[in-house]
Design a protein around this motif. Sequence first.
Motif, PDB file in Angstrom:
ATOM      1  N   UNK A 151       0.835  -1.208   0.000  1.00 37.01           N
ATOM      2  CA  UNK A 151       0.000   0.000   0.000  1.00 37.01           C
ATOM      3  C   UNK A 151       0.869   1.257   0.000  1.00 37.01           C
ATOM      4  N   UNK A 152       1.906   1.249   0.826  1.00 34.18           N
ATOM      5  CA  UNK A 152       2.827   2.391   0.879  1.00 34.18           C
ATOM      6  C   UNK A 152       3.561   2.553  -0.450  1.00 34.18           C
ATOM      7  N   UNK A 153       3.958   1.432  -1.019  1.00 32.53           N
ATOM      8  CA  UNK A 153       4.675   1.441  -2.298  1.00 32.53           C
ATOM      9  C   UNK A 153       3.816   2.114  -3.379  1.00 32.53           C
ATOM     10  N   UNK A 154       2.583   1.667  -3.499  1.00 33.24           N
ATOM     11  CA  UNK A 154       1.691   2.201  -4.534  1.00 33.24           C
ATOM     12  C   UNK A 154       1.382   3.671  -4.293  1.00 33.24           C
ATOM     13  N   UNK A 155       1.159   4.031  -3.026  1.00 33.08           N
ATOM     14  CA  UNK A 155       0.850   5.424  -2.700  1.00 33.08           C
ATOM     15  C   UNK A 155       2.023   6.349  -3.007  1.00 33.08           C
ATOM     16  N   UNK A 156       3.243   5.868  -2.777  1.00 34.58           N
ATOM     17  CA  UNK A 156       4.419   6.716  -2.966  1.00 34.58           C
ATOM     18  C   UNK A 156       4.882   6.784  -4.409  1.00 34.58           C
ATOM     19  N   UNK A 157       4.792   5.680  -5.138  1.00 35.03           N
ATOM     20  CA  UNK A 157       5.410   5.636  -6.456  1.00 35.03           C
ATOM     21  C   UNK A 157       4.420   5.562  -7.623  1.00 35.03           C
ATOM     22  N   UNK A 158       3.176   5.244  -7.342  1.00 36.47           N
ATOM     23  CA  UNK A 158       2.185   5.152  -8.422  1.00 36.47           C
ATOM     24  C   UNK A 158       1.608   6.509  -8.763  1.00 36.47           C
ATOM     25  N   UNK A 159       1.907   7.015  -9.939  1.00 32.15           N
ATOM     26  CA  UNK A 159       1.463   8.344 -10.349  1.00 32.15           C
ATOM     27  C   UNK A 159       0.415   8.307 -11.463  1.00 32.15           C
ATOM     28  N   UNK A 160       0.346   7.203 -12.179  1.00 31.40           N
ATOM     29  CA  UNK A 160      -0.617   7.120 -13.285  1.00 31.40           C
ATOM     30  C   UNK A 160      -2.044   7.148 -12.750  1.00 31.40           C
ATOM     31  N   UNK A 161      -2.940   7.704 -13.556  1.00 32.85           N
ATOM     32  CA  UNK A 161      -4.328   7.867 -13.121  1.00 32.85           C
ATOM     33  C   UNK A 161      -5.310   6.980 -13.873  1.00 32.85           C
ATOM     34  N   UNK A 162      -4.912   6.552 -15.073  1.00 28.44           N
ATOM     35  CA  UNK A 162      -5.821   5.767 -15.895  1.00 28.44           C
ATOM     36  C   UNK A 162      -6.740   6.625 -16.742  1.00 28.44           C
ATOM     37  N   UNK A 163      -6.577   7.939 -16.678  1.00 31.45           N
ATOM     38  CA  UNK A 163      -7.406   8.852 -17.464  1.00 31.45           C
ATOM     39  C   UNK A 163      -7.025   8.730 -18.944  1.00 31.45           C
TER      40      UNK A 163
END
Length: 228
Positions: A151-163
């Motif tokens: 969860x921390x990994x995704x919150x910190x490094x995931x920037x894509x939105x899927x828009x």
Amino acid sequence: MANESNNNQSELKAFFVQHGTKIAVAFVILFAIIAGIVQYKEARKVAAAEQSELIGMGLTYLYAGEKDSALVEFENKIASGKLEGLALAKASLLAANIKYEKRDYDGAALLFQNSLDNAGSVALVRSAAMHGLAAVKMEKGDFSAAANFLEKYIAEFGKRTGDKEDRYQKDEPADEVPMVADAMWKLTLVYQQLGASDKAKATAERLLHIYGDNRAFADKARKFLAAL
């Protein structure tokens, strides 16, 4: 006009007589600060080069496929206390990966944590250490801890939105690291192991929405959702 000019010159002369020493001192301090910054940067470059050299032999062994020798070299350098900062984080990360492959999960966990503690803001090293810790927790069946790291990994490094519109216009932000889709897939499985079916489903749907262009993980998410 002549009197006014003379008055201005007199005032200027009086100002320098009164404040000249202070101005000179200020310039000396300024130049000292600039020189100090330049020297500090040069010292940092030298220190960084020295640190890189310390892990060089371990890297040589690793690139040659001699992982046992690489592990000994990295552990010796870590134990010597000579490594610090990013070099220490890198050596710990590489040693942790080797221990993980050897199924020494406790040893790997200590080294992954050491890497994370010393990685600073370097995203590639931080993310790899965090991902490694999550993988260790999964192997040891500690799914709650694994979920926390992922969860921390995704919150910190995931920037894509899927828009899709932003992606078409090339305005969608890019992830800082390349393994976010993998982390999201692992989190889906971890939630399933924890019996959190709603979270597992939501994470798989989010994975499909954001990383639908990643065929490998998109297919896994579709199959997971179809089996629910």
